[in-house]
Design an enzyme around this catalytic site. Sequence first.
Site, PDB file in Angstrom:
ATOM      1  N   ASP A 237       0.868  -1.157   0.000  1.00  0.00           N
ATOM      2  CA  ASP A 237       0.000   0.000   0.000  1.00  0.00           C
ATOM      3  C   ASP A 237       0.921   1.227   0.000  1.00  0.00           C
ATOM      4  OD1 ASP A 237      -3.226   0.531   1.589  1.00  0.00           O
ATOM      5  OD2 ASP A 237      -2.096   1.783   0.197  1.00  0.00           O
TER       6      ASP A 237
HETATM    7  C1  GLC Z   1      -4.490   4.227  -0.368  1.00  0.00           C
HETATM    8  C2  GLC Z   1      -5.317   2.980  -0.111  1.00  0.00           C
HETATM    9  C3  GLC Z   1      -5.189   1.949  -1.193  1.00  0.00           C
HETATM   10  C4  GLC Z   1      -4.913   2.641  -2.518  1.00  0.00           C
HETATM   11  C5  GLC Z   1      -3.537   3.264  -2.409  1.00  0.00           C
HETATM   12  C6  GLC Z   1      -3.183   4.031  -3.689  1.00  0.00           C
HETATM   13  O1  GLC Z   1      -3.973   4.708   0.833  1.00  0.00           O
HETATM   14  O2  GLC Z   1      -5.156   2.328   1.129  1.00  0.00           O
HETATM   15  O3  GLC Z   1      -6.406   1.202  -1.244  1.00  0.00           O
HETATM   16  O4  GLC Z   1      -4.957   1.697  -3.573  1.00  0.00           O
HETATM   17  O5  GLC Z   1      -3.411   4.117  -1.294  1.00  0.00           O
HETATM   18  O6  GLC Z   1      -4.033   5.130  -3.829  1.00  0.00           O
END
Ligand code: GLC
Length: 694
Positions: A237
């Site tokens: 993430d």
């Molecule tokens: C965010 C989310 C994730 C997302 C990523 C990119 O914090 O937790 O679901 O795909 O960052 O935006």
Amino acid sequence: MNTAMSAGQRAQLLLKASSLDQELRWLGEQPANQPANTTFSGVTYPAQLPCTPKVTYTDGPDTVRGSTGVTGFPAQIGLAASWNTNLAYDKGKAQGDEAFRKGKNVVLGPGVSSGRTPLAGRTPEYLGEDSLLGGTLAAAQTNGLQKGNPDRPTMAVLKHYIGNEQELDRQTSSSNVDERTLREVYDLPFEVAIDGSSPGGVMCSYNQINGTYACENPLLTGNLKKQLGFDGYVVSDFGAVHSTTPSLKAGLDQELNRPLYYTPDKLKAALSAGQITRKQIDEAAYRVVKAYIKNGLFDHPLPTTPEDNVSTAAHKQVAQQIATEGSVLLKNDGNVLPLSSKAKTIAVIGQTASNTPTNGVSAATVCGMSGFGAGSCTTPPVAPLDAITARAAKTGASVIYDNGSDPAAAAATAAKADVAIVFGYSKMGEGSDRTNLNLDGNGDALISAVGGANHNTIAVLETGTAALMPWQKDVKGILEAWYPGEQQGTAIARLLWGDDNPSGRLPMTFPKSLADLPTQSSAQYPGVFADGSTTRPAGDTSIRQVNYTEGLAVGYKWYEENDIAPLYAFGYGLSYTSFSYRDLSVQATKQGIEVSYEVTNTGRRAGTDTGQVYVTLPKAAGEPGKRLAAFQEVELRPGQHKKVKVTIARSASDHPLSIWNSHKDAWTTPSGTYTLEAGSSSADLPLKKTTTLR
Ligand code: GLC
């Protein structure tokens, strides 16, 4: 680029032709996906090999986020409420087509979780509380994304692995869960989705599991890659990486966004210090490249210029179908619905019914999920008020509207009408959890006031999770529409008049009170600090401990096991017709249990029923409640009946007849009496039979 070879062979050849520094590009999102560039936030790489494609990630389990000219699909919880795997596939196909035409070929979704608490902020982004339902729909949507548009392929990244069941302190909390619960509850929707669709990627989550951050947790290899058989790549993430060596050894293959821990300097330093091996680097790069090739990203380059409007009539139809089939009719006393031509004056009440904002709230507020909260769709929605007004005109009825900002005034409006349709809503989303399950914008008082003024009141809810209903007795009809997307008005109007027959079933339990939730103690939710308090002491950067001591008893299993009657049960939903079940037969076989039953449409109009089969394992198994083991949608004309046959296979990816034996590290099927029940919701199972398994 030889498509006659397998993705694995092609990946091997590419990496063999790469220098170490070229290979290291694959371990970072930006260096992997922007082959034309060599520097990313100050970190420099050599030029990439010439045949590698531009790849672009985009969010949304629900839509193509951050783009205009795309379809505003309903939130995922609404897709879950449809229980329709074909529809989930169609959604993935439409979403993938739009992503590609917008120059994005990796969709960071679908998301699955286990619905540990309905207060969790991202509940609307996920697919409910049951592993089989959520995992099956996630697999279907993934297949739509990855196989729906062969010439415009996109790859799916299933998220967030694992135990990301709340937003509070998501980067500074540890989900503490025992091995059996982790395997039987939290791993399971991932296992079902992976088994049914081979997502190209899985995203590891922000939180720790038992004290180790997910993106450096050996679970990535031991559970996800080995036991669940995931053969794609693990991507972090955004900002969820905390180390170089522990992460690579645990099985993290690619760092999202810019290179921080997976920079060439850090990786090569760890390599020369003997902390990591070249083999581990090769394995990570291989998983990334193979997934990209396998999912067509090398063979179908993105368009150089994105198209403006990629939202087609067909895609809008899919959005409308999800809103229609995801809406759950919870109450319909006196058949107040469908609306009849006798209703000459119809009151429509509430901020979210109209496209004209009241105190900043309108239909757009609950259109879909945007990052960090319920939000508008890029295409303004068809407002319920407009669609209801148009539909009412067909029967010569007139509509009076009140924005509901003053319950007394709204009641006065309702009193003038034959029927009152009052809209309630609640907002939530990534970044924070809800502190209650009541409606926002004084919605509970509004519905009570309207229900008190008109005895033919229908409440239409647009919430992202379960809702408490202190006004339940004050209304005759209740329709849960979730965040119903850009076609919300058309879908809701058609359901209210019966042009479509509701077929949604709850994908999560609606409790009567917060006191009934499985997470009874603050140590369970929202988790505690060393001093036992739930609030982080000033300046404290320690890890909040979230103890999953409810274990296996999540969702409907908790309510069953503890004899707590929910407000509305998992799998529940009414129709404008009625269904009856009979002739359950169960037969133990070597593969598992063969089940059949007959369902009849006993009403006066066609309808779709979602038959559910639940299994209760022998007492000795120590399992709480029962499990959904199969579900089947059946369309029936009035009087028509169909025999439904399902096989509950021991080898199925949800391991319906087995428990996880932590000593043997294996699934075992306990000998003894298994109880099978069939019906239309976890709380309404008229058919019951037992069988014995050895
Ligand atoms: C965010 C989310 C994730 C997302 C990523 C990119 O914090 O937790 O679901 O795909 O960052 O935006």
